[in-house]
Design a protein around this motif. Structure first.
Motif, mmCIF file in Angstrom:
data_model
loop_
_atom_site.group_PDB
_atom_site.id
_atom_site.type_symbol
_atom_site.label_atom_id
_atom_site.label_comp_id
_atom_site.label_asym_id
_atom_site.label_seq_id
_atom_site.Cartn_x
_atom_site.Cartn_y
_atom_site.Cartn_z
ATOM 1 N N GLY A 1 -8.024 14.769 -43.262
ATOM 2 C CA GLY A 1 -6.971 15.713 -43.641
ATOM 3 C C GLY A 1 -6.945 15.991 -45.128
ATOM 4 O O GLY A 1 -6.092 16.717 -45.613
ATOM 5 N N LEU A 2 -7.890 15.397 -45.860
ATOM 6 C CA LEU A 2 -7.927 15.622 -47.312
ATOM 7 C C LEU A 2 -8.454 17.016 -47.618
ATOM 8 O O LEU A 2 -8.106 17.617 -48.621
ATOM 9 N N GLU B 1 -2.681 17.166 -42.123
ATOM 10 C CA GLU B 1 -2.579 16.563 -43.462
ATOM 11 C C GLU B 1 -3.039 15.110 -43.377
ATOM 12 O O GLU B 1 -3.173 14.576 -42.278
ATOM 13 N N PRO B 2 -3.281 14.487 -44.526
ATOM 14 C CA PRO B 2 -3.702 13.082 -44.477
ATOM 15 C C PRO B 2 -2.589 12.198 -43.923
ATOM 16 O O PRO B 2 -1.418 12.544 -44.037
ATOM 17 N N GLY B 3 -2.968 11.094 -43.342
ATOM 18 C CA GLY B 3 -1.948 10.182 -42.826
ATOM 19 C C GLY B 3 -2.552 8.836 -42.516
ATOM 20 O O GLY B 3 -3.765 8.713 -42.342
ATOM 21 N N PRO B 4 -1.697 7.806 -42.466
ATOM 22 C CA PRO B 4 -2.195 6.442 -42.281
ATOM 23 C C PRO B 4 -2.812 6.188 -40.904
ATOM 24 O O PRO B 4 -3.505 5.184 -40.734
ATOM 25 N N GLU B 5 -2.571 7.096 -39.921
ATOM 26 C CA GLU B 5 -3.210 6.870 -38.618
ATOM 27 C C GLU B 5 -4.697 7.206 -38.686
ATOM 28 O O GLU B 5 -5.452 6.924 -37.773
ATOM 29 N N ARG B 6 -5.113 7.812 -39.810
ATOM 30 C CA ARG B 6 -6.544 8.038 -40.059
ATOM 31 C C ARG B 6 -6.894 7.393 -41.390
ATOM 32 O O ARG B 6 -7.135 8.057 -42.392
ATOM 33 N N VAL C 1 -8.656 5.636 -44.493
ATOM 34 C CA VAL C 1 -9.965 5.873 -45.098
ATOM 35 C C VAL C 1 -10.373 4.665 -45.940
ATOM 36 O O VAL C 1 -9.574 4.134 -46.701
#
Lengths: 280, 330
Positions: A56-57, A74-79, A81
């Motif tokens: 989502g970056l 959008e970026p999120g903690p479920e993905r 990195v």
């Protein structure tokens, strides 16, 4: 098994002064739950771009990513990195780095004591419990990467994204880290996408190797299923026929079918030279 | 055999001790001796040069004359204190006497209004510069963070910052004076107008280095760290607190040191021109006074101004060491 992560028809254009540069064209990839997928290809082929879109970056110009029937916006903690150069906050200790993530993700879900246990559990998982309270500047590169992995695991992600996680490490440390990662994977069975340009690493760790064509307008070239039984032993596999066959397949793709033509892009040639040295 | 080895052991030990002592002495001489030599040479050249310069107020003061004036200034300060105490004592007695005669008398206590001594002026200057600097920091650091986070705001404000940055305090001062006397009207002011004038002039001049450096520090945070924050979905406030501030602390402090240096220089000029109390006014008064000791007293003030400027810089540096996570860098 139904598709857990669906990367569907992704195009990515980057604006440049000379007009848009098409980095990715029609990238399609379906990943099942609990699968370990490696993305391999020459440098500049857009592996990192794919990963950043899933994270989502970056926002894809066309197409999209669906994770667990929700579109990624959008970026999120479920993905979570794991970045190539660890990206630990240098002013926080290992424990505090993981704590920052845990406090953010499990706010109002875990008590203070539960959080503490969870942070320590994850650091133990990557064998970093002995240096919990050290600053990143006080530990080695491999140890920093371990903490980076612990931080990502502590977010309990639905999919773990790793961008050349061991690329900056020396060969011995890298082998050690790969063994650790396999051990963790045995225990947690996460869904993982890992970028690598190390052929051995890809074959050793993955269930599926996704080989990408050269950019511009890179896309998925071939997908190789790795059906080697687990747990895998580095030494035993070195003599294994199937292993060597798979390895040869990847090498063939990289050096015959997708041989990097050096004189296309002069500014990139010096980088790709030492990258290809790394692939062998 | 054993005695011999023991003896050589001891000799070796002594030798290593000796070499460490020698290297320590070499280091100490470098750290102490060279500056002392530098200062001595400077004093000699100064006194020779001073001897051959004749002004309308007599010979230019040499180091000895200046040292004498330090003593004189300190004595004047003490004498003034004694006078002040005597004044308050007389006042108390007078009030007590009046109360005895008329118990309904409301006691009036008047402050001593003697001449401000050199030490008082130093104190006034320090309070003014710190107030102006703190006000500037309170504006510049949040603004700098905001500008660093938002390229749009940075592009919008950058020309204004670049234009105001090189403006001399002497240009601001008349404007500040007029604005303050127009807006700051109160029958019983808490602080004097002259204090507000110097303070605002200092603030206007010391805003810019802090603002520029802070925004630079914030704008150049490692993009991976910003990505970590995005993946964690940190709220803007947590992002600033946990990532932006620690990452940009070295440049924020660089800006603060530059600004405090500017603030101190500006203050002296402002005090001189606007007759605000402080070291600048002291220098101006001595110049106007034109006695045979004036130049030596001004020179004493110059030394004190330099010393305080140096100490202020060291103070911010110590503060940075205390604040910064990276002890090796500062």
């Amino acid at each position: 098994m139904s598709t857990f992560l669906d990367i569907s028809n992704i195009d990515m254009d980057f604006p440049t002064p000379k007009g848009p540069f098409k980095a990715l064209k029609e990238v399609n990839l379906k990943i099942n739950k609990g699968e370990f997928v490696s993305l391999i290809g020459h440098s500049g082929c857009g592996k990192s771009t794919v990963l950043n879109i899933v994270a989502g970056l970056y926002q894809a110009t066309k197409g999209g990513v669906i994770l667990n029937s929700t579109e990624v916006a959008e970026p999120g903690p479920e993905r979570a990195v794991v970045f190539q150069n660890h990206s630990l906050l240098p002013w926080l200790t290992s424990y505090q780095n993981v704590e920052l993530a845990v406090k953010q993700v499990f706010k109002n879900k875990k008590s203070k004591a539960e959080m503490k246990d969870w942070i320590e559990y994850n650091l133990k998982l990557v064998h970093m419990d002995h240096a919990m309270h050290k600053l990143p500047s006080e530990i080695s590169g491999g140890m920093k990467q371990r903490v980076g992995i612990a931080r990502a695991l502590a977010m309990e992600p639905e999919v773990l994204l790793m961008d050349e996680p061991f690329g900056a490490l020396d060969a011995l440390t890298r082998a050690h880290m790969q063994d650790s990662l396999m051990e963790i994977q045995n225990e947690l069975n996460n869904t993982v996408i890992m970028i690598t340009h190390d052929v051995d690493e890809a074959v050793l760790l993955s269930d599926k190797i996704v080989m990408m064509t050269n950019g511009p307008a890179a896309t998925v070239g071939e997908i190789l299923d790795v059906n080697l039984p687990r747990p895998r032993e580095r030494l035993a596999l070195a003599e294994d026929k199937d292993y060597n066959h798979l390895r040869a397949e990847v090498l063939k793709f990289l050096y015959e079918k997708q041989r990097k033509v050096e004189n296309i892009n002069i500014s990139n040639s010096s980088i790709s030279n030492d990258e290809t040295a790394n692939v062998g | 055999m054993t005695t011999i080895t023991r003896l050589t052991d001891r000799l070796m030990l002594d030798k290593s001790k000796l070499t460490s002592l020698v290297s320590w002495m070499a280091q100490a001489s470098k750290a102490l001796l060279l500056p002392v030599i530098g200062i001595t040479v400077f004093l000699v050249i100064w006194s020779i040069a001073a001897n051959s310069i004749n002004t309308s107020l007599g010979k230019f003061p040499g180091p000895v004359a200046v040292a004498e004036q330090f003593g004189a200034l300190y004595q004047e300060h003490n004498a003034e204190r004694v006078k002040a105490e005597a004044f308050y004592e007389r006042q108390d007695k007078r009030n007590a006497a009046r109360l005895e005669v008329d118990p309904s008398y409301v006691v009036k206590v008047r402050a001593y209004t003697g001449k401000e001594t050199f030490v008082d002026q130093i104190f006034t200057s320090l309070v003014t510069v710190m107030s102006g600097f703190i006000l500037a920091a309170a504006i510049a650091i949040p603004m700098g963070i905001w500008m660093g986070l938002s390229p749009t705001l940075n592009a919008a404000l950058n020309p204004i910052v670049q234009i105001f940055k090189p403006v001399s305090p002497l240009a601001w001062l008349p404007l500040v004076t007029m604005v303050v006397s127009a807006l700051y009207v109160s029958p019983d002011p808490m602080v004097s107008k002259s204090f507000i004038n110097s303070l605002l002039t200092v603030t206007l001049c010391s805003l810019w280095p802090m603002m520029i450096n802070t925004s630079l520090g914030v704008a150049n945070i490692d993009s991976d760290l910003v990505n970590v924050s995005r993946v964690l979905r940190l709220s803007p406030l947590t992002h600033i607190q946990k990532i932006v501030l620690p990452a940009s602390i070295p440049l924020i402090f660089t800006g603060m040191r530059l600004s405090l240096g500017v603030a101190w220089m500006v203050l002296i000029a402002a005090e001189m021109l606007a007759q605000n109390p402080g070291l600048g006014k002291f220098v101006w008064d001595e110049f106007q006074n034109g006695s045979s000791e004036s130049l030596a007293r001004i020179m004493a003030a110059v030394v004190v101004i330099g010393l305080i400027g140096f100490l202020l810089d060291r103070g911010v540096l110590a503060l940075q060491r205390w604040f910064s996570w990276d002890k090796s860098k500062s």
